[in-house]
Design a protein around this motif. Structure first.
Motif, PDB file in Angstrom:
ATOM      1  N   UNK A 228       0.882  -1.177   0.000  1.00  0.00           N
ATOM      2  CA  UNK A 228       0.000   0.000   0.000  1.00  0.00           C
ATOM      3  C   UNK A 228       0.913   1.219   0.000  1.00  0.00           C
ATOM      4  N   UNK A 229       0.398   2.351  -0.410  1.00  0.00           N
ATOM      5  CA  UNK A 229       1.258   3.539  -0.428  1.00  0.00           C
ATOM      6  C   UNK A 229       1.765   3.909   0.955  1.00  0.00           C
ATOM      7  N   UNK A 230       1.126   3.388   1.996  1.00  0.00           N
ATOM      8  CA  UNK A 230       1.544   3.705   3.363  1.00  0.00           C
ATOM      9  C   UNK A 230       2.100   2.505   4.125  1.00  0.00           C
ATOM     10  N   UNK A 231       2.257   1.335   3.440  1.00  0.00           N
ATOM     11  CA  UNK A 231       2.634   0.123   4.179  1.00  0.00           C
ATOM     12  C   UNK A 231       3.656  -0.728   3.440  1.00  0.00           C
ATOM     13  N   UNK A 232       4.689  -1.131   4.153  1.00  0.00           N
ATOM     14  CA  UNK A 232       5.666  -2.114   3.668  1.00  0.00           C
ATOM     15  C   UNK A 232       5.650  -3.287   4.654  1.00  0.00           C
ATOM     16  N   UNK A 233       5.551  -4.498   4.141  1.00  0.00           N
ATOM     17  CA  UNK A 233       5.491  -5.659   5.026  1.00  0.00           C
ATOM     18  C   UNK A 233       6.679  -6.584   4.805  1.00  0.00           C
TER      19      UNK A 233
END
Length: 271
Positions: A228-233
């Motif tokens: 997501x543009x706000x999330x790195x996993x």
């Protein structure tokens, strides 16, 4: 030898060959263009046939590239002076500048072309009457240049982050990226979530002052995915991927449910 000299132009673009020929007529009228070649094999044939004093040699060409041609020329009993031409800055420009040979960066600058020609004229005048000495010197210089370019143009191994410096309260922590579950961008900072089975949601939260865009470029893409543009996993931390009735995906990491943008759903196709 005087001011008269012979040259071969090797470039796979006819327009560029024509432009260079016209420009040389202006900056070095006494130079005779004895041949023009569109690929490395034709260039070698022309150089062997005409024995030019200087070769304007494009690096990227079909059949044989400029570096292969230069390597072949370095083995000749009489090797011409070489001026490389390239549109690509990654070809170790510093290596060219540190040697007696020269380069021209496309689009060609008349001032740089004139400087390169002056350098060749000076070399020809310097070595007039002592050709054998200049030939062996040219071999050494060309071999040195080829070695430098080959070394410097090799892709360097990418170094990804192994540790992240993050804060929690007044304390600073050094966290191994392998222990990080995911990163989540907030307003002016990024939250780092580290596994902790005893914490609510199974994760401790830390803060780093770094933009997510810059962070994702420093993480190994085989281990970390931006979902997501706000999330790195951390891919290894994903427990499962959920798809709802609308077709939207979510990643579940412990008790945390993280939405997957439509553009990132392809990451999970075929898994």
């Amino acid at each position: 030898m005087g001011e008269f000299a012979k040259a071969v132009i090797a470039d796979d673009e006819p327009i560029l060959r024509h432009h260079l020929s016209r420009a040389l007529a202006d900056v070095w009228p006494e130079l005779e263009i004895v041949a023009a070649a569109g690929n490395g094999i034709d260039a070698l044939d022309a150089i062997t046939t005409h024995q030019p004093d200087v070769v304007f040699l494009d690096i990227r060409m079909p059949e044989l590239d400029g570096m292969a041609v230069a390597k072949a020329l370095s083995k000749l009993e009489k090797s011409p002076h070489i001026i490389f031409t390239t549109a690509y800055r990654e070809y170790a420009i510093n290596a060219f500048e540190q040697n007696a040979l020269d380069y021209l960066l496309k689009p060609l600058s008349e001032r740089r072309l004139e400087q390169a020609c002056d350098k060749v004229k000076a070399r020809l005048a310097e070595h007039a009457g002592q050709h054998m000495a200049s030939t062996f010197q040219g071999h050494d210089q060309l071999g040195s240049l080829i070695q430098q370019i080959n070394q410097l143009s090799q892709p360097k191994p990418v170094e990804y982050l192994n540790w992240v410096k993050a804060s929690k309260g007044d304390d600073i922590y050094l966290i191994s990226v392998s222990d990080i579950l995911y990163f989540k961008a907030e307003d002016k900072y990024v939250s780092v979530f580290k596994k902790n089975d005893g914490a609510p949601g199974g994760a401790d939260e830390y803060i780093i002052r770094s933009a997510l865009k810059g962070l994702v470029q420093q993480l190994n893409p085989d281990h970390f995915w931006q979902i997501h543009r706000s999330t790195i996993v951390n891919v290894a931390a994903i427990d499962k991927v959920h798809k709802d009735f609308t077709g939207r995906f979510s990643v579940l990491i412990g008790a945390n449910k993280l939405p997957v943008s439509r553009s990132a759903q392809s990451l999970f196709k075929g898994i």
